[in-house]
Design a protein around this motif. Structure first.
Motif, mmCIF file in Angstrom:
data_model
loop_
_atom_site.group_PDB
_atom_site.id
_atom_site.type_symbol
_atom_site.label_atom_id
_atom_site.label_comp_id
_atom_site.label_asym_id
_atom_site.label_seq_id
_atom_site.Cartn_x
_atom_site.Cartn_y
_atom_site.Cartn_z
ATOM 1 N N GLU A 106 0.838 -1.200 0.000
ATOM 2 C CA GLU A 106 0.000 0.000 0.000
ATOM 3 C C GLU A 106 0.875 1.252 0.000
ATOM 4 O OE1 GLU A 106 -3.559 2.127 -0.037
ATOM 5 O OE2 GLU A 106 -3.306 -0.028 -0.215
ATOM 6 N N ALA A 107 1.948 1.243 0.785
ATOM 7 C CA ALA A 107 2.869 2.386 0.814
ATOM 8 C C ALA A 107 3.516 2.574 -0.554
ATOM 9 C CB ALA A 107 3.924 2.183 1.893
ATOM 10 N N GLY A 108 3.854 1.484 -1.222
ATOM 11 C CA GLY A 108 4.438 1.571 -2.559
ATOM 12 C C GLY A 108 3.472 2.184 -3.559
ATOM 13 N N ARG A 109 2.199 1.786 -3.503
ATOM 14 C CA ARG A 109 1.188 2.353 -4.403
ATOM 15 C C ARG A 109 0.994 3.850 -4.132
ATOM 16 N NH1 ARG A 109 -1.186 -2.812 -3.779
ATOM 17 N NH2 ARG A 109 -2.290 -2.190 -1.907
ATOM 18 N N LEU A 110 0.949 4.207 -2.839
ATOM 19 C CA LEU A 110 0.758 5.608 -2.487
ATOM 20 C C LEU A 110 1.973 6.435 -2.902
ATOM 21 C CD1 LEU A 110 -1.038 7.729 -1.143
ATOM 22 C CD2 LEU A 110 0.024 7.116 1.050
ATOM 23 N N ALA A 111 3.169 5.885 -2.714
ATOM 24 C CA ALA A 111 4.389 6.591 -3.111
ATOM 25 C C ALA A 111 4.413 6.821 -4.620
ATOM 26 C CB ALA A 111 5.616 5.809 -2.669
ATOM 27 N N ALA A 112 3.991 5.838 -5.390
ATOM 28 C CA ALA A 112 3.941 5.995 -6.847
ATOM 29 C C ALA A 112 2.917 7.048 -7.240
ATOM 30 C CB ALA A 112 3.608 4.661 -7.504
ATOM 31 N N GLN A 113 1.797 7.077 -6.542
ATOM 32 C CA GLN A 113 0.739 8.043 -6.830
ATOM 33 C C GLN A 113 1.188 9.460 -6.477
ATOM 34 O OE1 GLN A 113 -2.860 7.186 -4.694
ATOM 35 N NE2 GLN A 113 -3.881 9.041 -5.346
ATOM 36 N N LEU A 114 1.849 9.605 -5.321
ATOM 37 C CA LEU A 114 2.272 10.929 -4.870
ATOM 38 C C LEU A 114 3.634 11.340 -5.416
ATOM 39 C CD1 LEU A 114 1.198 10.688 -1.108
ATOM 40 C CD2 LEU A 114 -0.035 11.763 -3.000
ATOM 41 N N LYS A 115 4.341 10.378 -6.027
ATOM 42 C CA LYS A 115 5.674 10.608 -6.582
ATOM 43 C C LYS A 115 6.658 11.093 -5.526
ATOM 44 C CE LYS A 115 4.117 11.611 -11.314
ATOM 45 N NZ LYS A 115 3.155 10.613 -11.346
ATOM 46 N N ARG A 116 6.577 10.471 -4.340
ATOM 47 C CA ARG A 116 7.520 10.761 -3.260
ATOM 48 C C ARG A 116 7.495 9.593 -2.276
ATOM 49 N NH1 ARG A 116 4.939 12.017 1.414
ATOM 50 N NH2 ARG A 116 2.813 12.812 1.289
ATOM 51 N N PRO A 117 8.541 9.444 -1.469
ATOM 52 C CA PRO A 117 8.527 8.360 -0.471
ATOM 53 C C PRO A 117 7.453 8.602 0.595
ATOM 54 C CG PRO A 117 10.737 9.297 -0.714
ATOM 55 C CD PRO A 117 9.792 10.179 -1.465
ATOM 56 N N VAL A 118 6.868 7.527 1.089
ATOM 57 C CA VAL A 118 5.895 7.624 2.179
ATOM 58 C C VAL A 118 6.246 6.598 3.246
ATOM 59 C CG1 VAL A 118 4.022 8.437 0.687
ATOM 60 C CG2 VAL A 118 4.267 6.009 1.120
ATOM 61 N N THR A 119 5.811 6.844 4.472
ATOM 62 C CA THR A 119 6.024 5.905 5.570
ATOM 63 C C THR A 119 4.836 4.945 5.660
ATOM 64 O OG1 THR A 119 4.921 7.309 7.183
ATOM 65 C CG2 THR A 119 7.299 7.667 6.871
ATOM 66 N N LEU A 120 5.029 3.870 6.394
ATOM 67 C CA LEU A 120 3.906 2.954 6.627
ATOM 68 C C LEU A 120 2.788 3.669 7.382
ATOM 69 C CD1 LEU A 120 5.589 -0.447 7.557
ATOM 70 C CD2 LEU A 120 4.536 0.228 5.406
ATOM 71 N N ASP A 121 3.154 4.552 8.317
ATOM 72 C CA ASP A 121 2.140 5.326 9.047
ATOM 73 C C ASP A 121 1.281 6.141 8.087
ATOM 74 O OD1 ASP A 121 3.087 4.389 11.440
ATOM 75 O OD2 ASP A 121 4.148 6.219 11.982
ATOM 76 N N GLU A 122 1.933 6.787 7.131
ATOM 77 C CA GLU A 122 1.200 7.602 6.169
ATOM 78 C C GLU A 122 0.312 6.726 5.287
ATOM 79 O OE1 GLU A 122 2.147 11.141 2.931
ATOM 80 O OE2 GLU A 122 3.805 10.052 3.857
ATOM 81 N N ALA A 123 0.809 5.562 4.904
ATOM 82 C CA ALA A 123 0.018 4.647 4.076
ATOM 83 C C ALA A 123 -1.204 4.140 4.837
ATOM 84 C CB ALA A 123 0.879 3.474 3.614
ATOM 85 N N VAL A 124 -1.028 3.823 6.110
ATOM 86 C CA VAL A 124 -2.154 3.359 6.924
ATOM 87 C C VAL A 124 -3.179 4.473 7.083
ATOM 88 C CG1 VAL A 124 -2.844 2.632 9.255
ATOM 89 C CG2 VAL A 124 -0.860 1.598 8.166
ATOM 90 N N GLY A 125 -2.707 5.679 7.393
ATOM 91 C CA GLY A 125 -3.620 6.813 7.542
ATOM 92 C C GLY A 125 -4.405 7.078 6.269
ATOM 93 N N ASN A 126 -3.717 7.014 5.133
ATOM 94 C CA ASN A 126 -4.389 7.225 3.852
ATOM 95 C C ASN A 126 -5.432 6.140 3.608
ATOM 96 O OD1 ASN A 126 -4.505 8.567 1.116
ATOM 97 N ND2 ASN A 126 -4.033 6.458 0.546
#
Length: 100
Positions: free
Chosen positions: A40-60
């Motif tokens: 999920e973090a990988g998908r979100l990072a690709a969508q936002l075009k920046r690194p994301v944390t697991l916390d950010e992925a869970v929150g999203n």
């Protein structure tokens, strides 16, 4: 009021400047769930075009995916009566100890 709950057992809630609140929790997850969160973090990072944390992925994920809430019914609609089979399935779930 002495209900057996200590201040250490209650998570701290912090108000954030953007109007949200932050609660720090410790959650025990199987490795398979951690791997799914990584995906999920990988998908979100690709969508936002920046690194994301697991916390950010869970929150999203919590903000964007809304499971249907069986307990939230329109006004006037009566809830279904629980059957013994439904009660038995809940009672057979494994109990998690030491995390409360």
């Amino acid at each position: 009021m002495n209900d057996g709950v200590t201040a250490q057992a209650l998570p701290a809630i912090h108000a954030l400047p953007d109007g949200e609140a932050e609660i720090s929790l410790v959650v025990r997850l199987p490795w398979e769930d951690v791997a799914r969160l990584g995906q999920e973090a990988g998908r979100l990072a690709a969508q936002l075009k920046r690194p994301v944390t697991l916390d950010e992925a869970v929150g999203n994920r919590l903000r964007t995916v809304r499971p249907s809430a069986a307990h939230a019914r329109p006004a006037g609609e009566q809830p279904a009566v629980a059957t013994p089979a439904a009660s038995a399935s809940v009672a057979s779930l494994p109990r998690i100890t030491g995390t409360a």
